[in-house]
Motif scaffolding. Sequence first.
Motif, PDB file in Angstrom:
ATOM      1  N   PRO A 173       6.157   1.536  -8.434  1.00  0.00           N
ATOM      2  CA  PRO A 173       7.512   2.056  -8.228  1.00  0.00           C
ATOM      3  C   PRO A 173       8.408   1.976  -9.458  1.00  0.00           C
ATOM      4  O   PRO A 173       9.631   1.937  -9.310  1.00  0.00           O
ATOM      5  N   ALA A 174       7.824   1.966 -10.664  1.00  0.00           N
ATOM      6  CA  ALA A 174       8.651   1.928 -11.869  1.00  0.00           C
ATOM      7  C   ALA A 174       9.331   3.280 -12.082  1.00  0.00           C
ATOM      8  O   ALA A 174       8.827   4.324 -11.665  1.00  0.00           O
ATOM      9  N   LEU A 175      10.459   3.239 -12.726  1.00  0.00           N
ATOM     10  CA  LEU A 175      11.188   4.458 -13.105  1.00  0.00           C
ATOM     11  C   LEU A 175      11.443   4.310 -14.595  1.00  0.00           C
ATOM     12  O   LEU A 175      12.522   3.926 -15.033  1.00  0.00           O
ATOM     13  N   GLU A 235      -0.369  -7.520 -12.836  1.00  0.00           N
ATOM     14  CA  GLU A 235      -0.387  -6.408 -11.884  1.00  0.00           C
ATOM     15  C   GLU A 235      -1.812  -5.986 -11.582  1.00  0.00           C
ATOM     16  O   GLU A 235      -2.681  -5.978 -12.464  1.00  0.00           O
ATOM     17  N   LYS A 236      -2.042  -5.636 -10.351  1.00  0.00           N
ATOM     18  CA  LYS A 236      -3.349  -5.108  -9.932  1.00  0.00           C
ATOM     19  C   LYS A 236      -3.111  -3.834  -9.131  1.00  0.00           C
ATOM     20  O   LYS A 236      -2.362  -3.835  -8.157  1.00  0.00           O
ATOM     21  N   LEU A 237      -3.738  -2.755  -9.592  1.00  0.00           N
ATOM     22  CA  LEU A 237      -3.639  -1.480  -8.893  1.00  0.00           C
ATOM     23  C   LEU A 237      -5.031  -1.092  -8.418  1.00  0.00           C
ATOM     24  O   LEU A 237      -5.958  -0.972  -9.223  1.00  0.00           O
ATOM     25  N   GLU A 238      -5.179  -0.932  -7.127  1.00  0.00           N
ATOM     26  CA  GLU A 238      -6.482  -0.591  -6.542  1.00  0.00           C
ATOM     27  C   GLU A 238      -6.426   0.821  -5.961  1.00  0.00           C
ATOM     28  O   GLU A 238      -5.524   1.142  -5.192  1.00  0.00           O
ATOM     29  N   VAL A 239      -7.393   1.650  -6.329  1.00  0.00           N
ATOM     30  CA  VAL A 239      -7.533   2.976  -5.741  1.00  0.00           C
ATOM     31  C   VAL A 239      -8.387   2.832  -4.487  1.00  0.00           C
ATOM     32  O   VAL A 239      -9.548   2.415  -4.551  1.00  0.00           O
ATOM     33  N   LEU A 240      -7.825   3.165  -3.336  1.00  0.00           N
ATOM     34  CA  LEU A 240      -8.496   2.884  -2.069  1.00  0.00           C
ATOM     35  C   LEU A 240      -9.253   4.077  -1.512  1.00  0.00           C
ATOM     36  O   LEU A 240     -10.041   3.929  -0.580  1.00  0.00           O
ATOM     37  N   ASP A 241      -8.998   5.284  -2.031  1.00  0.00           N
ATOM     38  CA  ASP A 241      -9.721   6.473  -1.567  1.00  0.00           C
ATOM     39  C   ASP A 241     -10.736   6.903  -2.629  1.00  0.00           C
ATOM     40  O   ASP A 241     -10.492   6.747  -3.827  1.00  0.00           O
ATOM     41  N   ILE A 300      -0.845  -1.783  -4.750  1.00  0.00           N
ATOM     42  CA  ILE A 300      -0.348  -2.402  -5.975  1.00  0.00           C
ATOM     43  C   ILE A 300       0.163  -3.799  -5.658  1.00  0.00           C
ATOM     44  O   ILE A 300       0.807  -4.026  -4.628  1.00  0.00           O
ATOM     45  N   THR A 301      -0.176  -4.729  -6.540  1.00  0.00           N
ATOM     46  CA  THR A 301       0.332  -6.097  -6.436  1.00  0.00           C
ATOM     47  C   THR A 301       0.919  -6.463  -7.784  1.00  0.00           C
ATOM     48  O   THR A 301       0.229  -6.384  -8.806  1.00  0.00           O
ATOM     49  N   HIS A 302       2.195  -6.809  -7.794  1.00  0.00           N
ATOM     50  CA  HIS A 302       2.911  -7.111  -9.033  1.00  0.00           C
ATOM     51  C   HIS A 302       3.519  -8.493  -8.920  1.00  0.00           C
ATOM     52  O   HIS A 302       4.198  -8.808  -7.937  1.00  0.00           O
ATOM     53  N   VAL A 303       3.263  -9.330  -9.926  1.00  0.00           N
ATOM     54  CA  VAL A 303       3.785 -10.695  -9.934  1.00  0.00           C
ATOM     55  C   VAL A 303       4.490 -10.942 -11.260  1.00  0.00           C
ATOM     56  O   VAL A 303       3.943 -10.649 -12.331  1.00  0.00           O
ATOM     57  N   THR A 350       0.854  -1.187   0.000  1.00  0.00           N
ATOM     58  CA  THR A 350       0.000   0.000   0.000  1.00  0.00           C
ATOM     59  C   THR A 350       0.889   1.236   0.000  1.00  0.00           C
ATOM     60  O   THR A 350       1.857   1.312   0.759  1.00  0.00           O
ATOM     61  N   PHE A 351       0.567   2.185  -0.898  1.00  0.00           N
ATOM     62  CA  PHE A 351       1.357   3.403  -0.932  1.00  0.00           C
ATOM     63  C   PHE A 351       0.450   4.626  -0.925  1.00  0.00           C
ATOM     64  O   PHE A 351      -0.723   4.572  -1.303  1.00  0.00           O
TER      65      PHE A 351
END
Length: 341
Positions: free
Chosen positions: A125-127, A84-90, A73-76, A59-60
């Motif tokens: 966290p990709a750059l 990858e799964k990105l969830e907006v929590l707010d 974010i969950t990255h496998v 969680t970030f």
Amino acid sequence: MIFMRQTPGLSKFFAFVLSSFIAFSVQAQAADSPVDKREAQAWLKNIQAAAVRLSYSGTFVYQQGEQFRTSRITHVKIGKNEYEKLEVLDGKPREYIRTNDEIICYVPDSKTLLVEKRVTPEVFPALPNANPARLGDHYRLSKGGTGRVAGYPTQAILLTPRDNLRYGYRLWAEQKSGLLLRAQTLNEKGEIVEQISFTQIEIGKIDRKRTRSSISNTQGWHIERAAMETATLSGWSVQAMPPGFRKIREVKRLVTNGAGSARPGHAAQSREMAQLVYSDGLAAISIFIEPAGASRAEGTMQQGAMNIAGKRHGDFWLTIVGEVPAVAVKQVANSIEFKTR
């Protein structure tokens, strides 16, 4: 900035933060040694590789001014495949499910699925675009101190701009894996204009099932496919792009007003827009081009690290959006030319 009530304890905290800024500034001025630069470049390479090759779930929090947005974010990584799964929590719930370059966005409140192809890996966290060998031309690269983020020991990497046309950055990478755990964008005073940081994270073996959508039944949902295609936008040029920024993308896309929020049975309005994207490897500047509307007012605005300018150019309306200081966006906006053959 982070909203906190002032207490004696927090006064000490702010004093510590201030001393950190001063230490950062002094260290950045001293840092230009070849050894320090090489070590910082090596850490940047580790950060880039870690975001792709590792599996992680955490969680970030993204902070911009007094606004916060929490996501998970969950990255496998399995073989050559990324899930990858990105969830907006707010706020309104959103889920972005990515399999390699295909992304499906689940919008429950409008029962909509948005389908698009990923162009670049831009999600923390990709750059994505950084070329550590070139960054040293426009940033002083150095190692900062060590510390802990989300319970992990980290190494700080500092990127101080060599001109006033870009921001500075402070990155924290997990010491063992190199995964980026925190990133701050700093203005010319060393003040944080935005930051993003994991508050909790697992690094290592993650079950593939955790990258699947939590919404199992989408029967009757509306499906929208993002129409974006590579284009050659000949005729458009920028005479005063900040040094180090190069064109990385030219596309045309359909932009839908209130995408994902249209009520069932009511078609959203779309319009075609061209986009030029430039980047120095860390920050991006986009120029959106569309036919000029009848009643649009020229002006500028700032939102966190993002500066935006809108202006008319003949029969076109230009919107310049940059993750750079306002002076850089103004310089770009005033130097755009269009020549017909």
